[in-house]
Design a protein around this motif. Structure first.
Motif, PDB file in Angstrom:
ATOM      1  N   VAL A   9     -24.759  63.305   4.607  1.00 52.09           N
ATOM      2  CA  VAL A   9     -24.171  64.631   4.355  1.00 52.09           C
ATOM      3  C   VAL A   9     -24.638  65.170   3.006  1.00 52.09           C
ATOM      4  N   GLU A  10     -24.725  64.302   2.033  1.00 52.34           N
ATOM      5  CA  GLU A  10     -25.206  64.721   0.713  1.00 52.34           C
ATOM      6  C   GLU A  10     -26.630  65.285   0.794  1.00 52.34           C
ATOM      7  N   LYS A  11     -27.493  64.607   1.552  1.00 52.60           N
ATOM      8  CA  LYS A  11     -28.875  65.078   1.684  1.00 52.60           C
ATOM      9  C   LYS A  11     -28.954  66.376   2.490  1.00 52.60           C
ATOM     10  N   VAL A  12     -28.118  66.516   3.511  1.00 51.54           N
ATOM     11  CA  VAL A  12     -28.117  67.746   4.305  1.00 51.54           C
ATOM     12  C   VAL A  12     -27.696  68.927   3.437  1.00 51.54           C
ATOM     13  N   LYS A  13     -26.708  68.728   2.592  1.00 48.75           N
ATOM     14  CA  LYS A  13     -26.244  69.802   1.709  1.00 48.75           C
ATOM     15  C   LYS A  13     -27.330  70.257   0.732  1.00 48.75           C
ATOM     16  N   GLN A  14     -28.299  69.390   0.484  1.00 49.10           N
ATOM     17  CA  GLN A  14     -29.377  69.715  -0.462  1.00 49.10           C
ATOM     18  C   GLN A  14     -30.515  70.501   0.186  1.00 49.10           C
ATOM     19  N   LEU A  15     -30.505  70.630   1.511  1.00 46.93           N
ATOM     20  CA  LEU A  15     -31.568  71.371   2.194  1.00 46.93           C
ATOM     21  C   LEU A  15     -31.565  72.823   1.725  1.00 46.93           C
ATOM     22  N   GLN A  16     -32.742  73.324   1.392  1.00 46.56           N
ATOM     23  CA  GLN A  16     -32.877  74.689   0.880  1.00 46.56           C
ATOM     24  C   GLN A  16     -33.022  75.667   2.040  1.00 46.56           C
ATOM     25  N   LEU A  17     -32.001  76.489   2.248  1.00 48.58           N
ATOM     26  CA  LEU A  17     -32.029  77.493   3.308  1.00 48.58           C
ATOM     27  C   LEU A  17     -32.337  78.850   2.706  1.00 48.58           C
ATOM     28  N   GLY A  18     -33.235  79.605   3.361  1.00 50.03           N
ATOM     29  CA  GLY A  18     -33.549  80.922   2.808  1.00 50.03           C
ATOM     30  C   GLY A  18     -34.710  81.583   3.515  1.00 50.03           C
ATOM     31  N   ASP A  19     -35.344  82.496   2.803  1.00 51.10           N
ATOM     32  CA  ASP A  19     -36.460  83.268   3.333  1.00 51.10           C
ATOM     33  C   ASP A  19     -37.587  82.319   3.763  1.00 51.10           C
ATOM     34  N   PRO A  20     -37.996  82.355   5.039  1.00 50.83           N
ATOM     35  CA  PRO A  20     -39.059  81.456   5.495  1.00 50.83           C
ATOM     36  C   PRO A  20     -40.380  81.627   4.744  1.00 50.83           C
ATOM     37  N   LEU A  21     -40.591  82.789   4.133  1.00 52.66           N
ATOM     38  CA  LEU A  21     -41.830  83.005   3.383  1.00 52.66           C
ATOM     39  C   LEU A  21     -41.784  82.405   1.986  1.00 52.66           C
ATOM     40  N   ASP A  22     -40.617  81.953   1.558  1.00 53.54           N
ATOM     41  CA  ASP A  22     -40.472  81.266   0.274  1.00 53.54           C
ATOM     42  C   ASP A  22     -41.002  79.842   0.427  1.00 53.54           C
ATOM     43  N   GLU A  23     -41.898  79.443  -0.454  1.00 53.64           N
ATOM     44  CA  GLU A  23     -42.531  78.125  -0.354  1.00 53.64           C
ATOM     45  C   GLU A  23     -41.530  76.980  -0.481  1.00 53.64           C
ATOM     46  N   THR A  24     -40.357  77.229  -1.096  1.00 54.61           N
ATOM     47  CA  THR A  24     -39.378  76.154  -1.289  1.00 54.61           C
ATOM     48  C   THR A  24     -38.388  76.038  -0.131  1.00 54.61           C
ATOM     49  N   THR A  25     -38.425  76.975   0.811  1.00 59.12           N
ATOM     50  CA  THR A  25     -37.461  76.978   1.915  1.00 59.12           C
ATOM     51  C   THR A  25     -37.714  75.811   2.863  1.00 59.12           C
ATOM     52  N   GLN A  26     -36.628  75.109   3.205  1.00 64.06           N
ATOM     53  CA  GLN A  26     -36.702  74.003   4.160  1.00 64.06           C
ATOM     54  C   GLN A  26     -36.037  74.349   5.488  1.00 64.06           C
ATOM     55  N   GLN A  27     -35.122  75.308   5.472  1.00 64.77           N
ATOM     56  CA  GLN A  27     -34.423  75.752   6.668  1.00 64.77           C
ATOM     57  C   GLN A  27     -34.595  77.255   6.805  1.00 64.77           C
ATOM     58  N   GLY A  28     -35.246  77.683   7.895  1.00 61.84           N
ATOM     59  CA  GLY A  28     -35.465  79.103   8.128  1.00 61.84           C
ATOM     60  C   GLY A  28     -34.447  79.675   9.100  1.00 61.84           C
ATOM     61  N   ALA A  29     -34.880  80.677   9.847  1.00 63.20           N
ATOM     62  CA  ALA A  29     -33.989  81.378  10.774  1.00 63.20           C
ATOM     63  C   ALA A  29     -34.041  80.769  12.165  1.00 63.20           C
ATOM     64  N   THR A  30     -32.927  80.899  12.900  1.00 62.90           N
ATOM     65  CA  THR A  30     -32.901  80.597  14.325  1.00 62.90           C
ATOM     66  C   THR A  30     -33.759  81.634  15.048  1.00 62.90           C
ATOM     67  N   VAL A  31     -34.363  81.270  16.164  1.00 59.97           N
ATOM     68  CA  VAL A  31     -35.429  82.089  16.755  1.00 59.97           C
ATOM     69  C   VAL A  31     -34.978  83.475  17.216  1.00 59.97           C
ATOM     70  N   SER A  32     -33.717  83.646  17.584  1.00 58.08           N
ATOM     71  CA  SER A  32     -33.249  84.947  18.068  1.00 58.08           C
ATOM     72  C   SER A  32     -31.746  85.045  17.884  1.00 58.08           C
ATOM     73  N   GLN A  33     -31.240  86.264  17.982  1.00 63.17           N
ATOM     74  CA  GLN A  33     -29.799  86.462  17.876  1.00 63.17           C
ATOM     75  C   GLN A  33     -29.070  85.782  19.034  1.00 63.17           C
ATOM     76  N   ALA A  34     -29.637  85.877  20.234  1.00 66.93           N
ATOM     77  CA  ALA A  34     -29.006  85.240  21.394  1.00 66.93           C
ATOM     78  C   ALA A  34     -28.920  83.732  21.206  1.00 66.93           C
ATOM     79  N   HIS A  35     -29.984  83.127  20.661  1.00 71.19           N
ATOM     80  CA  HIS A  35     -29.958  81.682  20.466  1.00 71.19           C
ATOM     81  C   HIS A  35     -28.999  81.316  19.332  1.00 71.19           C
ATOM     82  N   GLN A  36     -28.942  82.134  18.304  1.00 70.96           N
ATOM     83  CA  GLN A  36     -27.980  81.913  17.228  1.00 70.96           C
ATOM     84  C   GLN A  36     -26.557  81.870  17.792  1.00 70.96           C
ATOM     85  N   GLU A  37     -26.251  82.813  18.674  1.00 76.61           N
ATOM     86  CA  GLU A  37     -24.913  82.862  19.270  1.00 76.61           C
ATOM     87  C   GLU A  37     -24.644  81.637  20.140  1.00 76.61           C
ATOM     88  N   LYS A  38     -25.675  81.165  20.853  1.00 78.83           N
ATOM     89  CA  LYS A  38     -25.518  79.958  21.661  1.00 78.83           C
ATOM     90  C   LYS A  38     -25.188  78.751  20.787  1.00 78.83           C
TER      91      LYS A  38
END
Length: 483
Positions: free
Chosen positions: A303-332
């Protein structure tokens, strides 16, 4: 706005319907291109182009086909940044992942099969003094390749490369959610003067374009990667037509961690296995089974390591977690998190849609979900049985080896698993009893393209990769000669 038209017979062609589908950048929520909304008319045109190209392409030697596939691979490699930027824009994955995994793997796919055909061999049996049996493997003709949205160019080339290398001509459909790099591939074909009609790319919805490819009388084989329910539909159409079928479908993969594992390496890799590409890889370890002796220690570190994952703009070189592929999939995915709560699950971290105030201005309307870890659920509940395909993983304690195997095998899926232990006999013993097509021991997603790839149970039919793929796209013929 750029229109992604079909590539048929070496030319870019508007869809017969003259209609287009909006293509949304998942990290911004904004439309950035239009996709050809094709139907059976476009597929018919593509099949005719492929049929016309087949005699010459199939009759040329393997050196000829190898040369063209290598030229295509080299073009992508020379333009890797362009393809990587397009993949991230289309899919929402971090640019670092597109650049280091997706596009290089597409190059490898083309290069691997281009060279594999130079080293293939046929079987021959000298059965008596005057009898010789030998085997011919001949291309099928026109084949259909339908690829998914999670690893767009990576899996698109994984299918078309062996089909083309074997001497077939292809009608291919990328996902309507992520068509951009397939379109760039068609531009690459035109740029290098790839033989016209050999590869045809038709865009559109699965229920129209994909269905037309599957049902066409002149497509001799279908290679599909995607959801299990869609795979069942394809099989119901293709099987009565006696087409060859390769179906790589869903997964609910287990990461099994025994008490004697290297805990630091197991934890670090389990995070990657669960959340790479926002959990949108069929091989992701979405169920983490941990021996009771180390459960609490592992949970804290994980859990500690998961909390450290960098979420943000996919074009940012430091980002480790980007966006879900679509709004429909996000809702799923969010609906499954709610289901887990109703089933008694405890959210250890994550569990929410990322709000606009926690995102850069460019991404405030994007489809982001916090990496989510859940415990307290039965191994047999819906959350642990159904494929979520998102940034969600569950922790499940087990008492002993037998229970670990029972929990790992208890889902209807059987694509992959990873086993973590320093006890080699135990590793082999557990691997042999897991009902999956792939088992990694003390690693994850370490691939050798020569090995067979595919799943058991509802994870698919057939195998891809290496000579398995080349043989799928050919018809075997025994020739018996008495002399």
């Amino acid at each position: 706005m750029k229109k992604l038209n079909n590539y048929i017979g070496g030319d870019f062609i508007n869809p017969f319907s003259d209609k287009y589908i909006e293509n949304v950048n998942p990290s911004t929520g904004k439309i950035f291109s239009l996709i050809a909304d094709s139907d059976e008319n476009d597929v018919n045109l593509a099949v005719e182009a492929a049929k016309a190209a087949f005699p010459e392409w199939s009759c040329k030697g393997v050196e000829f086909r190898s040369k063209w596939l290598l030229k295509l691979a080299n073009y992508i490699e020379e333009n890797i940044e362009k393809f990587a930027q397009a993949e991230t824009q289309d899919n929402g994955k971090p640019i670092s992942l597109s650049r280091s995994m997706d596009i290089p793997r597409a190059v490898q796919n083309l290069s691997f099969f281009a060279t594999a055909i130079l080293h293939d061999k046929d079987e021959a049996y000298h059965t008596s003094t005057h009898v010789l049996n030998y085997t011919l493997r001949q291309p099928l003709g026109v084949v259909g390749c339908i690829s998914p949205w999670n690893l767009p160019l990576y899996l698109f080339t994984w299918k078309i490369a062996p089909a083309l290398a074997s001497g077939n001509c292809v009608v291919a459909k990328p996902s309507e959610l992520t068509p951009y790099t397939a379109y760039l591939l068609s531009e690459a074909c035109q740029a290098i003067d790839f033989p016209a009609g050999v590869l045809n790319i038709v865009h559109g919805y699965g229920q129209k374009t994909g269905a037309a490819i599957v049902a066409h009388n002149d497509t001799k084989a279908i290679s599909f990667t995607g959801g299990t329910q869609t795979g069942k539909t394809i099989a119901s159409v293709a099987a009565p037509m006696f087409k060859k079928l390769s179906l790589e479908l869903g997964g609910k993969n287990a990461t099994v961690i025994f008490a004697d594992a290297d805990l630091e390496e197991a934890t670090q890799t389990a995070v990657k296995a669960a959340f790479t590409n926002q959990g949108q890889i069929c091989l992701c370890g979405s169920r983490i089974l941990v021996e009771n002796k180390i459960y609490e220690k592992f949970k804290t570190k994980f859990v500690e390591k998961v909390k450290q994952l960098q979420l943000g703009d996919p074009l940012d070189e430091t980002t480790q977690q980007g966006a879900t592929v679509s709004q429909a999939h996000q809702e799923k995915v969010l609906s499954y998190i709610e289901l887990a709560k109703h089933e008694g699950g405890i959210i250890l971290t994550g569990g929410n849609k990322v709000t606009s105030e926690n995102l850069p201005e460019r991404c405030k309307d994007g489809f982001f979900i916090e990496p989510t870890v859940i415990e307290g659920l039965s191994a047999f509940c819906r959350t642990n049985q159904e494929e979520i395909f998102g940034a969600v993983t569950t922790l499940i304690p087990f008492e002993n080896e037998n229970e670990a195997i029972e929990f790992a095998n208890c889902t209807p899926y059987g694509l992959s698993a990873s086993v973590w232990t320093q006890n080699l006999p135990k590793a082999h013993r557990v691997a042999s009893q897991l009902e999956t097509g792939i088992v990694w021991i003390n690693t994850w997603l370490l691939r050798d393209l020569r090995t067979p790839f595919g799943g058991a149970k509802q994870s698919g039919v057939g195998r891809e990769g290496g000579y398995e793929a080349l043989r799928f796209f050919t018809e075997e013929k025994n020739v018996c000669l008495k002399f």
